[in-house]
Structure formats: C-alpha cells, structure tokens
Design an enzyme around this catalytic site. Structure first.
Site, mmCIF file in Angstrom:
data_model
loop_
_atom_site.group_PDB
_atom_site.id
_atom_site.type_symbol
_atom_site.label_atom_id
_atom_site.label_comp_id
_atom_site.label_asym_id
_atom_site.label_seq_id
_atom_site.Cartn_x
_atom_site.Cartn_y
_atom_site.Cartn_z
ATOM 1 N N HIS A 56 40.523 40.984 43.695
ATOM 2 C CA HIS A 56 39.634 40.008 43.062
ATOM 3 C C HIS A 56 39.137 40.593 41.746
ATOM 4 O O HIS A 56 39.132 41.812 41.548
ATOM 5 C CB HIS A 56 38.449 39.693 43.965
ATOM 6 C CG HIS A 56 38.803 38.892 45.172
ATOM 7 N ND1 HIS A 56 37.856 38.252 45.915
ATOM 8 C CD2 HIS A 56 39.993 38.622 45.771
ATOM 9 C CE1 HIS A 56 38.430 37.613 46.926
ATOM 10 N NE2 HIS A 56 39.737 37.832 46.856
ATOM 11 N N GLU A 58 36.198 41.057 40.508
ATOM 12 C CA GLU A 58 35.112 42.028 40.624
ATOM 13 C C GLU A 58 35.630 43.399 41.038
ATOM 14 O O GLU A 58 35.211 44.424 40.485
ATOM 15 C CB GLU A 58 34.075 41.565 41.671
ATOM 16 C CG GLU A 58 33.423 40.251 41.363
ATOM 17 C CD GLU A 58 34.084 39.051 42.027
ATOM 18 O OE1 GLU A 58 33.367 38.120 42.423
ATOM 19 O OE2 GLU A 58 35.334 39.039 42.148
ATOM 20 N N CYS A 86 32.313 36.638 46.559
ATOM 21 C CA CYS A 86 32.550 36.429 47.987
ATOM 22 C C CYS A 86 31.964 37.614 48.774
ATOM 23 O O CYS A 86 31.440 38.565 48.191
ATOM 24 C CB CYS A 86 34.050 36.305 48.256
ATOM 25 S SG CYS A 86 34.969 37.855 48.034
ATOM 26 N N CYS A 89 33.466 41.061 47.830
ATOM 27 C CA CYS A 89 33.071 41.547 46.504
ATOM 28 C C CYS A 89 31.606 41.956 46.453
ATOM 29 O O CYS A 89 31.273 42.964 45.830
ATOM 30 C CB CYS A 89 33.404 40.503 45.445
ATOM 31 S SG CYS A 89 35.200 40.316 45.242
#
Length: 169
Positions: A56, A58, A86, A89
């Site tokens: 992801h 992040e 999420c 993260c």
C-alpha cells in the site's frame, strides 16, 4: 508558509504519487513522509505489480523514509496520504511512531481513522498520533472515482465476452 499551506503542498506530492499508481493500473493512492518540512519517503499503491498484498502507498512511503533515516522509528514525521488508512497501514504508522497523519478523503469501506472505526482514538494503544483529514479531499476523491469509472468501462465488456465464450448459445 502556514501549516495549512504546507499540508496542501505535501498532499499535492501525495496526489502525484497516486497518479503514478493510476498510470500502472493500480488503485490511485499515494503517500509521502515528511520530516523537518522535507519529503523523506514516497510511496504509491503497487500490490498488483509487486505481487505484494502489503504494498500500500503508506507502507511503501514508510519503507522509503526508514531507508532515508536509517531507522525504523520515524519520530517527528508526518505522513500525508490521499485515502484514509486501512487497518494494516494504521498499524504500521503506530509501529513507526509517526507523529501526525494527514489524509485527504475518507474510505467508508476500510478506513480506520473514523470511517469504519477510529483506531487513533483508542486510548488502550501504546502510541497516539494526531490526525487531520480533508486536505485536498475533492481532488483525491475525483482521482479515485475516475479510476473506478474507467476500470468499469474497460472491465465489463471483457467480462461479458469471457462469459459468452464459456457459455455458448
């Protein structure tokens, strides 16, 4: 330059990262990590291309910042991301000891900074960070909306063709 101006400047950098993800066919989410008003980490969504479910935006930005600082603790840093983090993260942000999180738009399906739940507000956790949302929210929302609209236009006919191929009339 005011804090609001800095937030806009750094969120624009995150939106540029999201555009890179989009150009690769990934969900357009981008992130940057800032330390002392300098971007030290950049990342964009790339789980498909990297075959890595943890890739992801992040996470990628945190990894980049960690290499830059030569430390897994990213003290006194702010992470800017175009979509509310999420569960995975936000956990990584806690472990990295990010001081401040700024995100553009909410994620009503998986966001854990107020949408589905609010983990940064959970007092039982051992790390707390300041959260600010809504910076360039409409820009981020439109980027994601356009991506999925385009994806639907290109996916549906192909799906219909594949269904027709497997089910002859």
């Amino acid at each position: 330059m005011t804090n609001g101006d800095k937030d806009i400047q750094f969120m624009q950098a995150a939106l540029e990262q999201a555009a890179t993800a989009q150009a690769m066919g990934e969900v357009p989410v981008g992130a940057v990590v800032v330390h002392n008003n300098v971007i030290i980490g950049r990342g964009y969504n790339c789980p498909i291309a990297s075959e890595d479910p943890t890739a992801h935006a992040e996470i990628m930005a945190l990894r980049d910042a960690g290499h830059h600082l030569k430390n897994y603790r990213l003290l006194n840093c702010t992470l800017y991301v175009t979509l509310e983090p999420c569960l995975m993260c936000i956990g990584a942000l806690f472990h990295a000891r990010i001081e401040r999180l700024v995100y553009a738009t909410a994620d009503p399906k998986t966001g854990v900074c107020g949408s589905v739940m609010n983990l940064p507000a959970c007092t039982q956790l051992n790390h707390h960070l300041h959260v600010h949302s809504g910076v360039l929210a409409e820009d981020a929302r439109q980027q994601i909306k356009q991506f999925f609209a385009q994806r639907r236009r290109h996916t549906e006919p192909a799906m219909l063709d594949s269904i027709a191929d497997t089910h002859p009339s």
